[in-house]
Scaffold this motif. Structure first.
Motif, short mmCIF file in Angstrom:
data_model
loop_
_atom_site.label_atom_id
_atom_site.label_comp_id
_atom_site.label_asym_id
_atom_site.label_seq_id
_atom_site.Cartn_x
_atom_site.Cartn_y
_atom_site.Cartn_z
N CYS A 1 0.92 -1.27 -0.03
CA CYS A 1 0.05 -0.09 0.19
C CYS A 1 1.10 1.23 0.15
O CYS A 1 1.68 1.24 0.82
CB CYS A 1 -0.81 0.08 1.20
SG CYS A 1 -1.54 1.49 1.38
N CYS B 1 -1.91 5.94 -1.14
CA CYS B 1 -2.28 7.03 -2.30
C CYS B 1 -3.68 7.76 -1.98
O CYS B 1 -4.15 8.51 -2.48
CB CYS B 1 -2.54 6.41 -3.55
SG CYS B 1 -3.78 5.20 -3.90
N CYS C 1 -8.60 4.77 -2.57
CA CYS C 1 -9.70 3.98 -1.92
C CYS C 1 -10.47 4.97 -1.10
O CYS C 1 -11.72 4.98 -0.96
CB CYS C 1 -8.98 2.94 -0.99
SG CYS C 1 -7.71 3.50 0.05
N CYS D 1 -7.68 0.67 -6.30
CA CYS D 1 -6.51 0.49 -5.50
C CYS D 1 -5.34 0.21 -6.55
O CYS D 1 -5.11 -0.88 -7.07
CB CYS D 1 -6.48 -0.51 -4.47
SG CYS D 1 -5.12 -0.83 -3.52
S1 SF4 Z 1 -6.19 2.55 -2.93
FE1 SF4 Z 1 -6.08 2.48 -0.65
S2 SF4 Z 1 -5.08 0.64 -0.18
FE2 SF4 Z 1 -4.64 0.87 -2.33
S3 SF4 Z 1 -2.60 1.55 -2.05
FE3 SF4 Z 1 -4.06 3.24 -2.12
S4 SF4 Z 1 -4.21 4.06 -0.07
FE4 SF4 Z 1 -3.31 2.02 -0.14
#
Ligand code: SF4
Ligand code: SF4
Lengths: 357, 510
Positions: free
Chosen positions: B369, B372, B375, B418
């Motif tokens: 993770c 980012c 989500c 994600c």
């Molecule tokens: S979408 Fe959420 S779970 Fe996936 S890498 Fe980004 S922060 Fe991490």
């Protein structure tokens, strides 16, 4: 057919870490190419050395952590950290600056914390600040741009000597960067209009034909890369907008109050690493908050600290500190700036029922 | 009508072209049907037939086993050859009791139940008929529809929402049904409104189904007080009950409650049609429309399929597979379940059978993770999936609970967005299951504590009684002594006197 052990969804946006890092690199290409061209072979060597060292240190870190080296390298995070670091270095700095910086960025900045995604501070900024504090002289020895194709530019062999042989850049070529010039002039008691004479015109700052770090002299090209990332959604708008908006706003407020001592907002935006920081460093997902509100706070905070340091502290370039301090505040911001959960109030209590008739 | 906005969500490529706009194909009953007794949320139905029985079409095979259950009817005439455990159409692939029906030639239909007049029906009569017809939520939930038609007794309701959003990619079964059977859907909605006792009916259809919208509007316009047909913004997960209610009415369902709490009940468009058939014509639920699609299917189509048809037969009816699918799913790609194979039957809750190629499923091993926030941005419930996931990884389920993991509707938006391909929904499903388990455990512990306290109190009471008895005996003895000595009786119930008396009692040892 695979065994049905995984749960839905069985579809995906098609993004991946490698792809995101690839998009960032594509966005960096114009500014990087411009920097390499205008600072010549020594810059090319320094850039190559730094990026290669970052990859090598990443491989070492992965190996020591017992993780698959090829997969880890393929996520592109280390190469990107090395790349961004290289762009912030004085273009004719010796090779060991690049290698030491890459080591700090990748090993201390990333692997010590547990690898990709675990670090608190932006690796490139950690390295930059560490280098600035430890080696102030080579880290502030800037040269005037001498494009690769000009006669005055050092040749291949000469450049090897500059980067790897410890040869000093010719004195006539070393100059102060715009921010240093302004800072020195202002601290020497000059008012902005006179101090400005020591500073290149805004147009030169935008196009980048000014002394400065390897890849951040052209605010325009860096901005173009940033806009590209916004367009393909590698990054989202809140951090850069909050960052640039706050910096511009603060600078303008002070400029309006006292134009003699405070340069304009546009000067602040176009000088130094502002564009690179706004689009490529502050937006580092790992070290910035996760929610939109968090992004806004983060960007505004980093800009405010940068402005404070640029204006009143000893370091003309406050960006590294601004971002690192906000990195440290990120866990707090994250806790504070969570979205409201559907069906609950801001404090997490379920809404009262009976909203019906 | 004023619509309200939805937080987060996804704008998706529909992948609906393969099946949308083509007439629903009616599949004849295959030689053998496999009808699991549990095709709904709740208790498995109880079989009322046995091996060797012949049945007519529409005849009851199994009856409802309680308030949360649903009966099962024969989709075709034939002979019951077995009632036995067979692989269930569920990701686990565990066996479940199944009625095996060998279909006969000809179409011998059992007599239909007499129609019910919704306007003149006694309270509960419509729900009872819907229950008898074995109708469950046909949008995928498979919750017994009769239970949801009875909510008017427990909540103050004012609106019935008919869910025609069909927001998942590939699925077009409801779209096509609304195009072809709009009057039946609209009438079913009115019948349900009567059962619920609500005056307002709103049909929500995503704006990417203009033909369905048109057909439904026409059908609704023919009635004096027909339902409002509303074009919804095309955004996943528009079809999630609480999100649909929020967008249509602006009312936010409190965490952990039903939408009925805010006066709204949601039923699927296909369910409305089934209700119409059951109430107006007395027909039980024996068939349903299923979207058969995905890159691995040769001729994708919407099929009116007899329940109990094996997926293998259904896929063969659609030209078979052109490639070995990477994933075989029941339902849409976002909330569907993987099937253990082709040899499982179609059940009431299946709105789609998807055979996806690897290109479509886009599965990749998870990467770290990178925080980012993608989500967080897309979660329509305002959750922070990245934080919940981090806690669940460390088995910190109470922290995940505080962050709202139970409010997750498992729409899959976060996992879709994600970039590290982290199977977020899997974590949340796990945590929800564990938390439910912990609740039960905690309740049991509480009960044990209460029981232990009660026992302690009982023991203390017994002890007290024993002591009091002893004291009484001692007092009596003292009294007798005093009487013998011709003295006065000691004052009764004097606290000051109690001490020495008790003392005396304990000293006498007895
Ligand atoms: S979408 Fe959420 S779970 Fe996936 S890498 Fe980004 S922060 Fe991490
Ligand atoms: S699956 Fe749950 S956490 Fe993920 S986006 Fe949907 S509601 Fe939010």
């Amino acid at each position: 057919m695979r065994t049905p052990t995984r749960s839905a969804p069985f579809t995906h946006a098609g993004t991946s870490l490698g792809r995101i890092m690839g998009q960032v690199m594509v966005a960096l290409v114009p500014a990087t190419a411009f920097g390499l061209l205008q600072f010549g072979w020594p810059a090319v060597f320094l850039f190559a050395t730094t990026v290669a060292a970052a990859a090598a240190f990443d491989a070492l870190g992965l190996y020591l952590a017992g993780r698959p080296v090829a997969d880890g390298l393929a996520d592109g995070t280390a190469v990107l950290a090395g790349w961004i670091l290289a762009l912030t270095l004085p273009p004719w700095a010796p090779w060991w600056i690049g290698v030491t910086g890459a080591g700090i960025a990748v090993l201390v900045g990333k692997h010590v914390y547990g690898g990709t995604g675990q670090n608190i501070f932006n690796p490139a900024m950690v390295a930059r600040v560490a280098l600035l504090v430890s080696f102030p002289v080579p880290m502030t020895t800037y040269i005037a741009p001498v494009p690769l194709w000009e006669a005055a530019a050092p040749g291949f062999v000469e450049a090897l000597a500059i980067t790897f042989g410890g040869a000093q850049p010719v004195d006539a070529l070393t100059v102060a960067s715009p921010l240093d010039a302004l800072s020195t002039a202002l601290h020497g008691g000059a008012a902005v209009p006179q101090a400005r004479d020591a500073v290149p015109a805004l147009k030169a700052l935008l196009t980048g034909t000014v002394p400065g770090s390897l890849g951040e002299t052209s605010a325009g090209l860096v901005l173009a890369g940033g806009l590209f990332m916004l367009a393909v959604r590698t990054i989202s708008w809140p951090i850069p907008v909050a960052f640039l908006g706050t910096l511009f706003g603060l600078a303008e407020v002070f400029h309006q109050i006292d134009p003699m001592h405070y340069p304009t907002g546009l000067f602040h935006l176009s000088a130094g690493s502002v564009m690179l920081a706004a689009f490529f460093v502050a937006t580092d997902p790992v070290t910035s908050p996760v929610s939109r509100t968090g992004h806004l706070i983060f960007g505004a905070g980093a800009a405010a600290i940068t402005f404070l340091i640029r204006t009143w502290a000893g370091y003309p370039e406050g960006l590294g500190f601004g971002i690192l301090l906000m990195n440290a505040a990120t866990p707090l911001i994250d806790r504070w700036a969570r979205p409201r959960i559907m069906g609950r109030d801001r404090n997490g209590r379920p809404l009262a029922g009976g909203g019906g008739p | 009508m004023k619509l309200f906005s939805l937080r987060g969500g996804l704008s998706l490529a529909g992948h609906k072209g393969g099946t949308a706009g083509r007439p629903i194909r009616v599949m004849p009953a295959p030689p053998v049907l496999h009808l699991p007794l549990r095709q709904h949320a709740g208790d498995p139905a109880k079989p009322v037939v046995a091996e060797g029985d012949t049945v007519r079409r529409g005849e009851r095979l199994a009856e409802s086993a309680g308030p949360l259950s649903a009966p099962l009817h024969a989709p075709a005439a034939g002979r019951v050859t077995a009632v036995r455990p067979e692989t269930a159409p569920h990701p686990s692939g565990l066996p479940a009791e199944t009625v095996v029906l060998e279909t006969a030639a000809g179409d011998d239909e059992a007599p239909l139940a007499p129609p019910v007049e919704p306007e003149a029906a006694a309270p509960g009569e419509i729900a009872a008929r819907v229950g008898d017809a074995g109708i469950v939520g046909l949008g995928g939930g498979a919750f017994p529809a009769a239970v949801k038609l009875d909510l008017g007794h427990h909540y103050a309701l004012d609106t019935l929402v008919i869910n025609g959003a069909e927001c998942e990619p590939y699925l077009t079964a409801d779209d096509q049904l609304m195009r072809e059977k709009a009057p039946a859907v609209v009438d079913g909605a009115r019948v349900m409104a009567a059962a619920l006792g609500v005056g307002r009916v709103v049909v929500g259809i995503e704006a990417n189904k203009p033909r369905a919208l048109e057909a439904m509007r026409t059908a609704a316009g023919r009635l004096p007080d027909g339902p409002a047909v509303v074009a919804l913004p095309v955004r996943y997960p528009m079809g999630s009950e609480r999100h649909l209610v929020q967008v249509l009415t602006g009312r936010e369902t409190p965490s952990g409650r039903l939408t009925a709490e805010v006066g709204v009940v949601v039923h699927n468009a296909g369910t409305a049609r089934a209700v119409h058939d059951a109430v107006r014509q007395g027909r039980p639920l024996t068939h349903r429309v299923v979207t058969v699609s995905g890159g691995a299917v040769r001729r994708p189509a919407n099929v009116m399929v007899p329940l109990g048809t094996r997926v293998r037969d259904l896929v063969a009816f659609c030209g078979g597979l052109r490639a070995d699918p990477a994933r075989l799913l029941a339902g849409g790609p976002f909330t569907g379940n993987p099937l253990p194979g082709l040899d499982v039957p179609v059940v009431k809750g299946f709105n789609g059978i998807l055979a996806l190629t690897a290109d479509e499923a886009r599965e990749r091993p998870a990467q770290p993770c990178i925080r980012c926030g993608a989500c967080v941005e897309v979660c329509p419930c305002g959750l922070v999936p990245v934080e919940m996931m981090a806690h669940i990884r460390k088995e910190e389920l109470d922290d995940a609970d505080t962050l709202g993991v139970r409010d997750c509707v498992r729409c899959g938006s976060c996992a879709y967005a994600c970039p590290s391909h982290i199977p977020l929904v899997q974590y949340f499903a796990y945590a929800q299951g564990r938390l439910r388990g912990l609740d039960v455990e905690r309740r049991n512990q509480d009960l044990q504590r209460v029981a232990a306290r009660e026992r302690q109190e009982r023991m203390a009471r017994l002890e007290r009684e024993r002591q009091e008895k002893k004291a009484r005996q001692a007092r009596r003895r003292q009294q007798q002594d005093a009487e013998q000595q011709g003295g006065e009786a000691p004052r009764k119930a004097d606290p000051a006197a109690a001490g020495p008396v008790a003392d005396q009692g304990s000293r006498t040892g007895s």
